[in-house]
Enzyme design. Sequence first.
Site, mmCIF file in Angstrom:
data_model
loop_
_atom_site.group_PDB
_atom_site.id
_atom_site.type_symbol
_atom_site.label_atom_id
_atom_site.label_comp_id
_atom_site.label_asym_id
_atom_site.label_seq_id
_atom_site.Cartn_x
_atom_site.Cartn_y
_atom_site.Cartn_z
ATOM 1 N N THR A 1 0.830 -1.204 0.000
ATOM 2 C CA THR A 1 0.000 0.000 0.000
ATOM 3 C C THR A 1 0.865 1.255 0.000
ATOM 4 O OG1 THR A 1 -1.737 -1.192 1.184
ATOM 5 C CG2 THR A 1 -1.856 1.209 1.185
ATOM 6 N N HIS B 1 1.933 1.734 -3.549
ATOM 7 C CA HIS B 1 0.853 2.235 -4.402
ATOM 8 C C HIS B 1 0.579 3.712 -4.124
ATOM 9 C CE1 HIS B 1 -0.380 -1.283 -6.630
ATOM 10 N NE2 HIS B 1 -0.398 -2.015 -5.533
#
Length: 384
Positions: A45, A48
């Site tokens: 995450t 990203h």
Amino acid sequence: MRNSTIRVATFAGPGAEPVIRSVRWPQVPKHAALIQIGACGVCGTDLHILKGHWPKPLPWPFTLGHELGGVIVEKGGEFTEDFMGKKLAVGSKVMIPPLMPCGQCYYCVHYPQQANKCLTPVYYGRYLGFDKAPHLWGGFAEYVYVDLDMLPGTKVYKLPDDMPLRLGALSEPLTSCIRAFNRAVRAGGFSWGDTVVIQGSGPIGILAIAAAREMGAARVICVGAPEQPRLKLARKFGAEATVNIEEVKDPDERIKRVRDIVGGFGADLVMDCSGHPSAGPEGIEMLRDGGTYVEMGQFTDAGAIATSWHRICAKDLNVLGSWAFTANDLPLGVDMLDRARDKYPWLDMQTLYPFDEDGVSRAVKDAMAMKTVKSTIVPWPELV
């Protein structure tokens, strides 16, 4: 030992390099604590977010990092126990998750099993900007600050006294995997002795292999890349076979390869841990009719892909999404790591990096290039 300042890394936006800043040592009131960070993993995450994939506004600049294990070095007089009622003291080993449900909104009250969809969660390493004092809101730092009065949704979990902090830093991502399998269990889509295919050989995929084995899967196959270090480690964690997507580039051939390995009519359960949109249409074809597909890898918006929902209907599939975990799930991850600490090569997942601008930058870039399985930042090497 109390220092006058604390170092913390911030990022100014997607694609930015880390900048290490110094902030003043905070006052620690009665319901607060200061945690010295021993290890913090770089999550997919985080990557990203730095690629600009996070679908909601973010408070740039802020401190990333939420997979952390640390030690309480200072606490208030009424900060006495963790979320599960275990006693806390200076010197206690703890972890804090990123997503902490508030306990009071519609979902927390009426659907506690979906408290992961809390409307006003606390989010360390994501939604707390650097400008908010005392500026210690993420794991890419020397210390993290928790205050139950300022952020009542905060959850702190005690780790076993003899658990290495490096191991404790894996409890958050492992819990996401456990909850995803429990979603399938509750839907009647995962049973003892099932055959499981894991799409993705990154850290979540590797942890999902261990979770599948511990939760009763008889056979686990992993589809991913690269061979070194990821697929090799997947086999060490219990995958009986792997399919290298860099070598088998055609999706139809990958589907055939997996179905040949599992035999019969396909796998009982396929779980996507890859974060790539193309995994779904490919993965459902690896399933037997009536099987279960669990999507837990699309935690950020990496885009859409054309597919035919007819296949879901025609194959009579269960299709489940799994988003992080609830407050009551986290002890399951800590417990699995504790019980199985000698059963899997957990620490082999981690490549350690020093806490400086170059170290943080390399940790992120090496993770993006898949040179590591779990880049792990170590601000205080003596703690791990």
